[in-house]
Enzyme design. Sequence first.
Site, PDB file in Angstrom:
ATOM      1  N   LYS A 113      -2.185  38.661  25.566  1.00  0.00           N
ATOM      2  CA  LYS A 113      -2.343  38.697  24.107  1.00  0.00           C
ATOM      3  C   LYS A 113      -1.935  40.055  23.547  1.00  0.00           C
ATOM      4  O   LYS A 113      -1.370  40.131  22.458  1.00  0.00           O
ATOM      5  CB  LYS A 113      -3.790  38.400  23.714  1.00  0.00           C
ATOM      6  CG  LYS A 113      -4.214  36.952  23.915  1.00  0.00           C
ATOM      7  CD  LYS A 113      -5.583  36.717  23.292  1.00  0.00           C
ATOM      8  CE  LYS A 113      -6.122  35.335  23.603  1.00  0.00           C
ATOM      9  NZ  LYS A 113      -7.472  35.157  23.033  1.00  0.00           N
ATOM     10  N   LYS A 200       0.209  25.102  29.212  1.00  0.00           N
ATOM     11  CA  LYS A 200      -0.935  24.386  28.672  1.00  0.00           C
ATOM     12  C   LYS A 200      -0.738  24.064  27.192  1.00  0.00           C
ATOM     13  O   LYS A 200      -0.150  24.865  26.467  1.00  0.00           O
ATOM     14  CB  LYS A 200      -2.172  25.284  28.804  1.00  0.00           C
ATOM     15  CG  LYS A 200      -3.361  24.570  29.399  1.00  0.00           C
ATOM     16  CD  LYS A 200      -4.485  25.526  29.668  1.00  0.00           C
ATOM     17  CE  LYS A 200      -5.477  25.533  28.533  1.00  0.00           C
ATOM     18  NZ  LYS A 200      -6.850  25.875  28.915  1.00  0.00           N
ATOM     19  N   LYS A 203      -3.257  26.136  21.021  1.00  0.00           N
ATOM     20  CA  LYS A 203      -3.280  26.325  19.572  1.00  0.00           C
ATOM     21  C   LYS A 203      -2.305  27.397  19.137  1.00  0.00           C
ATOM     22  O   LYS A 203      -1.890  27.440  17.989  1.00  0.00           O
ATOM     23  CB  LYS A 203      -4.661  26.831  19.155  1.00  0.00           C
ATOM     24  CG  LYS A 203      -5.744  25.830  19.263  1.00  0.00           C
ATOM     25  CD  LYS A 203      -7.004  26.495  18.740  1.00  0.00           C
ATOM     26  CE  LYS A 203      -8.208  25.933  19.403  1.00  0.00           C
ATOM     27  NZ  LYS A 203      -9.414  26.698  19.132  1.00  0.00           N
TER      28      LYS A 203
END
Length: 340
Positions: A113, A200, A203
């Site tokens: 991130k 995966k 979102k």
Amino acid sequence: MSRPRVLSGVQPTGALHLGNWLGAIRNWVDLQHSHDTYVCVVDLHAITVPHDPARLAADTRSTAGLYLACGMDPDLCTVFVQSHVRAHSELCWLLNCITPLNWLERMIQFREKAVKQGDNVSVGLLDYPVLMAADILLYDADLVPVGEDQKQHLELARDIAQQRINSGFGSEDHPILKVPEPLILKQGARVMSLTDARQKMSKSDPNEGSRINLLDPPDLVRRKIKRAKTDPVMGLEAGNPERPEASNLLGLYASLTAQTTAEAEQACEGMGWGRFKPLLADAAVAALEPIQKRHAELMQDPAYLDGVLAAGAEQASRVADATLARVQTALGLLGTAASR
Ligand code: TRP
């Protein structure tokens, strides 16, 4: 006899998708019958990356509504919003002070991130796993249902509890915190992206077509499935590493229709994509319909949902405050007269 306790949570960032439901929430729905189950909407985690303050409250409410719409029953479990229970932030601070910085710097998700955030990485992003440890440890959770990608965070929570708090401030026969175990989920635990079956369903994928959101209307669900990546091979099969799309979509079909992968494979092995995709779309639309209906009802009745969340926060605070007081005492904080 007290039942084993479970705690889990999902962030209210963006819409929840099929991966969140099949991989997490649907398992909580089963667990609430056999376990003392606490589920929270982790809004404090949602602000560790730049977020839209105009949407956070509505997304938090909608996410809590989805928990209920998916079958979490406030009579059986405790549903709450993380920021409503102050002990999460407070325990996080105490844990911050005893957690080595290098344990956080090596967290894989932080590194991934942080790269995306460029030079705008907040202290909160680094601290994300400590807050998650606080979430878990406050409830003396026995089990934490998490996906594969959260295993490292759970490991950290265990290390903080065991090596830092219990060994540092407790004694062998008087552990201060319970050391939780991961519950890595079974079928449906990993729903992959519709556009890249090696990743995966997420979102944060900028491509909306990569996921099916729980609140997507039927025509959008059909369109996304129609456009989902396939391969030129005839016949559906699971578990062939050369065919990740086939594995993913067949697995998804199995999960949506409550079949085992083997059953779905038997039913679909002779089908081409052109026959299979409409079946999958029908299954997805049918599975989502009752959730969307219930969710719409809940959104019409904010007083009911507020009541559920208030009762949830009260119950959660009772447990969390007691744990927080134990840690405060162990660390030598004075505490108020009332808390002693
Ligand atoms: N980090 C988790 C995720 O992204 C969400 C989360 C926060 C969580 N606190 C938790 C999950 C405590 C389980 C238990 O999936």
